[in-house]
Write a protein that holds these residues in place. Sequence first.
Motif, short mmCIF file in Angstrom:
data_model
loop_
_atom_site.label_atom_id
_atom_site.label_comp_id
_atom_site.label_asym_id
_atom_site.label_seq_id
_atom_site.Cartn_x
_atom_site.Cartn_y
_atom_site.Cartn_z
N ALA A 1 0.84 -1.20 0.00
CA ALA A 1 0.00 0.00 0.00
C ALA A 1 0.88 1.25 0.00
O ALA A 1 0.58 2.24 -0.68
N THR A 2 1.98 1.18 0.73
CA THR A 2 2.86 2.34 0.82
C THR A 2 3.48 2.66 -0.54
O THR A 2 3.52 3.81 -0.97
N ARG A 3 3.93 1.62 -1.24
CA ARG A 3 4.55 1.90 -2.55
C ARG A 3 3.50 2.44 -3.53
O ARG A 3 3.79 3.30 -4.36
N ALA A 4 2.27 1.95 -3.39
CA ALA A 4 1.21 2.45 -4.27
C ALA A 4 0.94 3.92 -3.99
O ALA A 4 0.80 4.74 -4.92
N LEU A 5 0.90 4.26 -2.67
CA LEU A 5 0.66 5.66 -2.31
C LEU A 5 1.78 6.57 -2.81
O LEU A 5 1.54 7.68 -3.30
N ARG A 6 3.01 6.08 -2.65
CA ARG A 6 4.19 6.82 -3.09
C ARG A 6 4.07 7.10 -4.60
O ARG A 6 4.29 8.21 -5.09
N THR A 7 3.67 6.07 -5.33
CA THR A 7 3.52 6.19 -6.77
C THR A 7 2.42 7.20 -7.11
O THR A 7 2.56 8.04 -7.99
N LEU A 8 1.33 7.08 -6.34
CA LEU A 8 0.19 7.95 -6.59
C LEU A 8 0.57 9.43 -6.43
O LEU A 8 0.24 10.27 -7.27
N SER A 9 1.31 9.74 -5.36
CA SER A 9 1.61 11.15 -5.14
C SER A 9 2.66 11.65 -6.13
O SER A 9 2.57 12.77 -6.63
N ALA A 10 3.64 10.79 -6.49
CA ALA A 10 4.61 11.21 -7.52
C ALA A 10 3.90 11.38 -8.86
O ALA A 10 4.20 12.30 -9.63
N GLY B 1 10.50 3.95 -11.21
CA GLY B 1 11.57 4.59 -10.42
C GLY B 1 11.15 4.83 -8.99
O GLY B 1 11.84 4.43 -8.05
N THR B 2 10.00 5.48 -8.77
CA THR B 2 9.56 5.82 -7.42
C THR B 2 8.79 4.66 -6.78
O THR B 2 8.98 4.35 -5.61
N GLY B 3 7.93 4.02 -7.55
CA GLY B 3 7.10 2.96 -7.00
C GLY B 3 7.84 1.65 -6.81
O GLY B 3 7.46 0.83 -5.99
N GLY B 4 8.92 1.45 -7.56
CA GLY B 4 9.68 0.22 -7.43
C GLY B 4 9.04 -0.96 -8.15
O GLY B 4 9.38 -2.11 -7.90
N TYR B 5 8.09 -0.70 -9.06
CA TYR B 5 7.52 -1.79 -9.83
C TYR B 5 8.51 -2.19 -10.92
O TYR B 5 9.36 -1.40 -11.33
N ARG B 6 8.36 -3.42 -11.35
CA ARG B 6 9.33 -3.98 -12.27
C ARG B 6 9.17 -3.41 -13.69
O ARG B 6 10.14 -3.17 -14.39
N ARG B 7 7.91 -3.24 -14.07
CA ARG B 7 7.59 -2.78 -15.42
C ARG B 7 6.41 -1.83 -15.36
O ARG B 7 5.52 -1.98 -14.53
N ALA B 8 6.35 -0.91 -16.32
CA ALA B 8 5.13 -0.11 -16.50
C ALA B 8 4.98 0.17 -17.98
O ALA B 8 5.98 0.26 -18.70
N GLY B 9 3.75 0.22 -18.42
CA GLY B 9 3.53 0.52 -19.83
C GLY B 9 2.13 1.05 -20.04
O GLY B 9 1.27 0.94 -19.17
N ASP C 1 -6.06 -6.25 -3.00
CA ASP C 1 -7.21 -5.37 -3.24
C ASP C 1 -6.88 -3.90 -2.94
O ASP C 1 -7.26 -2.99 -3.69
N GLU C 2 -6.17 -3.69 -1.80
CA GLU C 2 -5.87 -2.32 -1.40
C GLU C 2 -4.94 -1.65 -2.42
O GLU C 2 -5.14 -0.50 -2.83
N GLU C 3 -3.90 -2.40 -2.84
CA GLU C 3 -2.94 -1.84 -3.81
C GLU C 3 -3.66 -1.54 -5.13
O GLU C 3 -3.45 -0.50 -5.73
N VAL C 4 -4.52 -2.45 -5.53
CA VAL C 4 -5.26 -2.25 -6.78
C VAL C 4 -6.16 -1.03 -6.67
O VAL C 4 -6.28 -0.23 -7.60
N ARG C 5 -6.77 -0.83 -5.47
CA ARG C 5 -7.65 0.32 -5.30
C ARG C 5 -6.85 1.63 -5.46
O ARG C 5 -7.24 2.54 -6.19
N LEU C 6 -5.67 1.65 -4.83
CA LEU C 6 -4.84 2.86 -4.90
C LEU C 6 -4.32 3.09 -6.33
O LEU C 6 -4.33 4.20 -6.83
#
Length: 659
Positions: free
Chosen positions: A28-37, A61-69, A187-192
């Motif tokens: 949830a924290t990484r999702a929030l971090r991503t959301l605010s960035a 970069g900020t969220g630490g996810y492996r891939r984004a597209g 569920d929480e991460e997906v919601r964010l």
Amino acid sequence: MGEQPAGPEAPRSAGRQSQHGATALERATRALRTLSAGNRILLRATDEAQLLEDMCAVIVGTGGYRRAGVVYAEHDARQSIRWMVWVREQDGRPQSQDIDWLNRFNFTYADDASGKTAVGTAIRTLLPCVGRDVLNSPVYADPGMAVFRAHAIVDGYAAVTAFPLIADGKALGALFMAATEPDAFDDEEVRLLSELADDLAFGIASLRLREQHRVAQATIERLAFFEPETGLPNRVRQQQLLSDALKRANANDVPLSLVHLKICRFNEISHVFGYRIAGELVREVVRRLLEWTTPERSLARIGEACFSMILYGSGSADAIDFARALCHALDEPVDLDGVVLDAPVHAGVASEPAGRTDADTLFKHANAALYHGVPVNDRVTVAADARLEDHAGRLALMGDLRRAVEQNELRLYCQPKVEIPSRRVAGAEVLVRWAHPILGMVPPVRFIKLAEQSGIITRVTGWLLNSVFGALRDMKMQGTAQAFAINLSAYDFRNPSTVRQIENLLSAWGVNPALVQFELTESALIDDPGATLVALSRLKSLGVELLIDDFGTGYSGLSYLQKFPVDGIKIDQSFVMPMIESSDSAAIVHSTIELGHSLDLHVVAEGVESDAIWQRLADERCDIAQGYLIGMPMPVEQFPQWLADWAARGATPAAGKPP
Ligand code: G
Ligand code: G
Ligand code: MN
């Protein structure tokens, strides 16, 4: 990777340690971090492609996810999806990857095998699609999906998710993310992260709206700055271009001129032939004018039949030559559906030699040159005095002029005329001069127009008539009576009180009306032929002689000559002076003399400066000459002495007289 996930349906709940070290809280924290960035990215976004890339870079970069597209949904029959951006971490920072290979798989969001990917599903269902444990999930066992499983292994991710990017209730596309842990995206991460996707969709939609506004704005500007009928820049645009060109000319220390052109008799043409023919005429003239444009000569349409051309790098003399050549090049009759029209073009030129004038002023000067200018040749006029356009200067000069009449600062000059065959003196033209206490001798071109506009002309003319009749009487007393030709402005000769004043003076001074002539400029006559005829007849009834002055500069048809009660014409000096060198001018002089004679008018040539011109005029059977060769304008009191000298020399010009 190497870890074996528990399975796609492994339970997840907040606070519980997953097998891979990321707690639900951490997720949830990484999702929030991503959301605010992501929000910061959205605030700054100006370009759609850049927004997609920045957003994916933040997710990695900020969220630490492996891939984004990001993919976009095409609205074609296949329901294709198109990869727009694909980002992974490389050398410690997020980097955009080649997307062509992804697009070559031809995935879709259709409800069939090609639409089974996470992004396809998200677009089709408008819901987030989570694929956990990619390496073991039966979904990825399908042969069509094998490529993803292989890719996940190579790239080191085990869970993927795709969020629809929804605007106006429809999916623009989808945001794709991948994580290392097989059970990521609870569920929480997906919601964010759904919020992030919604923000991104909103950002894309607003950028598109902004782009639509920009395009609309550009259209509005095009309409505001270009003239729809011909596509040429309009007046507003030309003034902007002029302002830029002036700055450039200033910086580079080069001259600049502005040429304003008008199609002569355009109103008459549209009146007689109608709107459509007039419109076609304009387009044909534009087509011809465009042949004369270059990047340094920009053309605009500034009125119905008026055009403006900026001549970057041309000084006054060059611009006048250019404008004349341009006007002559447009002389060829225009054939419009069998209607053959002569539509000559006339030019006014204003120049800016040293970058002292602003665009507005130069533009006004070019208009003044076109509409109230003085001729420099058969087609071009220039402003009588550009400085008179200056309001302060005008006002000051006008106040001065009022005083000048009262305080006797005006002077009466005259210039002799001589019959060519007999060399007998044929009177003199009266010319007014203003002995200004500060400016010195001010020539009439600088104040007659101004006097007309301010109404002071009646005082000037009143003074002039009194003085001329006084001089006539003096000469009669001395036995040297000569005819005097008085210049009347358009305003003067239409004014019935001027005519009454002349009548009174004639009888009061007992002057023979045959000794009084009036010179009326051609341009003043053709303004309003009806009113002109009435005014001329009134003047003529006094028994005076009437001459058309500056003949050839009025660009009018000649038929009116027969109707007007005139006795002679004066060929303008701009044709006479160059008649030796210029065959054009010689031809005009020749045909004017013929025309005059065929109508029983006597013909005066002004601007006779040399023996050669005198001789040519004699060969052409011109009647009377006036010019520096014979005599310069002189104070009227010196005229009797000049007459005596002329007679003493055997009626020949004084040697070396012309300046
Ligand atoms: O020499 P000169 O610069 O004077 O002549 C310039 C112009 O001024 C000529 O076209 C001439 O006809 C005009 N002009 C000279 N004197 C008078 C005058 O008393 N009244 C008017 N209306 N025009 C004049
Ligand atoms: O327009 P109008 O014809 O009224 O003008 C007469 C003007 O022409 C006066 O300004 C007069 O000084 C000028 N002028 C008369 N003769 C000559 C000449 O031979 N050469 C030149 N350059 N100007 C002349
Ligand atoms: Mn004159």
